[in-house]
Design a protein around this motif. Structure first.
Motif, PDB file in Angstrom:
ATOM      1  N   ARG A  53       0.795  -1.220   0.000  1.00 11.78           N
ATOM      2  CA  ARG A  53       0.000   0.000   0.000  1.00 11.78           C
ATOM      3  C   ARG A  53       0.833   1.278   0.000  1.00 11.78           C
ATOM      4  O   ARG A  53       0.506   2.236  -0.683  1.00 11.78           O
ATOM      5  CB  ARG A  53      -0.922  -0.015   1.205  1.00 11.78           C
ATOM      6  N   PHE A  54       1.903   1.301   0.745  1.00 13.21           N
ATOM      7  CA  PHE A  54       2.728   2.504   0.829  1.00 13.21           C
ATOM      8  C   PHE A  54       4.132   2.288   0.272  1.00 13.21           C
ATOM      9  O   PHE A  54       5.035   3.081   0.507  1.00 13.21           O
ATOM     10  CB  PHE A  54       2.766   3.020   2.269  1.00 13.21           C
ATOM     11  N   GLY A  55       4.286   1.185  -0.470  1.00 12.30           N
ATOM     12  CA  GLY A  55       5.534   0.950  -1.188  1.00 12.30           C
ATOM     13  C   GLY A  55       6.635   0.303  -0.385  1.00 12.30           C
ATOM     14  O   GLY A  55       7.744   0.126  -0.888  1.00 12.30           O
ATOM     15  N   GLY A  56       6.361  -0.076   0.846  1.00  9.88           N
ATOM     16  CA  GLY A  56       7.409  -0.637   1.682  1.00  9.88           C
ATOM     17  C   GLY A  56       7.797  -2.058   1.327  1.00  9.88           C
ATOM     18  O   GLY A  56       8.884  -2.518   1.672  1.00  9.88           O
ATOM     19  N   ASN A  57       6.910  -2.742   0.640  1.00  9.91           N
ATOM     20  CA  ASN A  57       7.185  -4.122   0.219  1.00  9.91           C
ATOM     21  C   ASN A  57       6.985  -4.242  -1.280  1.00  9.91           C
ATOM     22  O   ASN A  57       6.021  -3.713  -1.836  1.00  9.91           O
ATOM     23  CB  ASN A  57       6.233  -5.098   0.922  1.00  9.91           C
ATOM     24  N   THR A  58       7.890  -4.959  -1.932  1.00  8.45           N
ATOM     25  CA  THR A  58       7.749  -5.266  -3.348  1.00  8.45           C
ATOM     26  C   THR A  58       8.061  -6.739  -3.575  1.00  8.45           C
ATOM     27  O   THR A  58       8.732  -7.383  -2.753  1.00  8.45           O
ATOM     28  CB  THR A  58       8.685  -4.414  -4.220  1.00  8.45           C
ATOM     29  N   LEU A  59       7.574  -7.241  -4.683  1.00  8.89           N
ATOM     30  CA  LEU A  59       7.743  -8.654  -5.020  1.00  8.89           C
ATOM     31  C   LEU A  59       7.853  -8.754  -6.533  1.00  8.89           C
ATOM     32  O   LEU A  59       7.136  -8.059  -7.254  1.00  8.89           O
ATOM     33  CB  LEU A  59       6.527  -9.448  -4.516  1.00  8.89           C
ATOM     34  N   TYR A  60       8.754  -9.608  -7.012  1.00  5.68           N
ATOM     35  CA  TYR A  60       8.979  -9.729  -8.452  1.00  5.68           C
ATOM     36  C   TYR A  60       9.008 -11.192  -8.866  1.00  5.68           C
ATOM     37  O   TYR A  60       9.457 -12.064  -8.115  1.00  5.68           O
ATOM     38  CB  TYR A  60      10.319  -9.089  -8.846  1.00  5.68           C
ATOM     39  N   ALA A  61       8.577 -11.425 -10.093  1.00  5.93           N
ATOM     40  CA  ALA A  61       8.794 -12.730 -10.702  1.00  5.93           C
ATOM     41  C   ALA A  61      10.285 -12.900 -10.965  1.00  5.93           C
ATOM     42  O   ALA A  61      10.989 -11.928 -11.265  1.00  5.93           O
ATOM     43  CB  ALA A  61       8.020 -12.828 -12.014  1.00  5.93           C
ATOM     44  N   ASP A  62      10.759 -14.126 -10.872  1.00  9.73           N
ATOM     45  CA  ASP A  62      12.184 -14.368 -11.093  1.00  9.73           C
ATOM     46  C   ASP A  62      12.620 -13.905 -12.484  1.00  9.73           C
ATOM     47  O   ASP A  62      13.750 -13.453 -12.666  1.00  9.73           O
ATOM     48  CB  ASP A  62      12.490 -15.856 -10.935  1.00  9.73           C
ATOM     49  N   SER A  63      11.731 -14.005 -13.453  1.00  5.85           N
ATOM     50  CA  SER A  63      12.080 -13.679 -14.835  1.00  5.85           C
ATOM     51  C   SER A  63      12.342 -12.191 -15.062  1.00  5.85           C
ATOM     52  O   SER A  63      12.953 -11.822 -16.071  1.00  5.85           O
ATOM     53  CB  SER A  63      10.976 -14.148 -15.777  1.00  5.85           C
ATOM     54  N   VAL A  64      11.886 -11.341 -14.151  1.00  9.51           N
ATOM     55  CA  VAL A  64      12.059  -9.898 -14.338  1.00  9.51           C
ATOM     56  C   VAL A  64      12.913  -9.264 -13.239  1.00  9.51           C
ATOM     57  O   VAL A  64      13.229  -8.072 -13.320  1.00  9.51           O
ATOM     58  CB  VAL A  64      10.701  -9.170 -14.414  1.00  9.51           C
ATOM     59  N   LYS A  65      13.274 -10.039 -12.246  1.00 10.23           N
ATOM     60  CA  LYS A  65      14.026  -9.501 -11.113  1.00 10.23           C
ATOM     61  C   LYS A  65      15.338  -8.900 -11.595  1.00 10.23           C
ATOM     62  O   LYS A  65      16.059  -9.506 -12.388  1.00 10.23           O
ATOM     63  CB  LYS A  65      14.283 -10.622 -10.103  1.00 10.23           C
TER      64      LYS A  65
END
Length: 130
Positions: A53-65
């Motif tokens: 919500r406030f940008g403190g956590n992010t998550l990525y697919a391995d293919s784009v990390k």
């Protein structure tokens, strides 16, 4: 109900960059975790990135990390996807989505699941030529 509108897609050569934007309607944007997904022809829609919500956590697919960066500006009701070092296999329609599941609690890896997102934009086409 929140409406989402994506923009910023286009045709780019391999190795190039694009920045996608997704603008949300309404005044509760900061209540939602946001995600980006993509769908290539003949393939299922897949997770790309998510942000809390406030940008403190992010998550990525391995293919784009390491190549893509998700960010948001709550004052502008906008979530971004900065894409660099693009590859032909990144070619797809890119969708943003909002998640208010569990009152916007960040769910870690569950943010990769399509089913936790309540609404989707219409998509923007990204084509990467070799």
């Amino acid at each position: 109900q929140v409406q989402l509108v994506e923009s910023g897609g286009g045709l780019v050569q391999a190795g190039g960059s694009l920045r996608l934007s997704c603008v949300a309607s309404g005044r509760t944007f900061s209540s939602y975790n946001m995600g980006w997904f993509r769908e290539a022809p003949g393939k299922e829609r897949e997770f790309v990135a998510a942000i809390s919500r406030f940008g403190g956590n992010t998550l990525y697919a391995d293919s784009v990390k390491g190549r893509f960066t998700i960010s948001r500006d709550n004052a502008k009701n906008t979530v971004f996807l900065q894409m660099t070092s693009l590859k032909p296999e990144d070619t797809a329609v890119y969708y943003c989505a909002y998640c208010a599941f569990r009152s916007g609690f960040w769910m870690g890896d569950r943010q990769k699941e399509k089913t936790v997102y309540e609404g989707w934009g219409q998509g923007t086409q990204v084509t990467v030529s070799s």
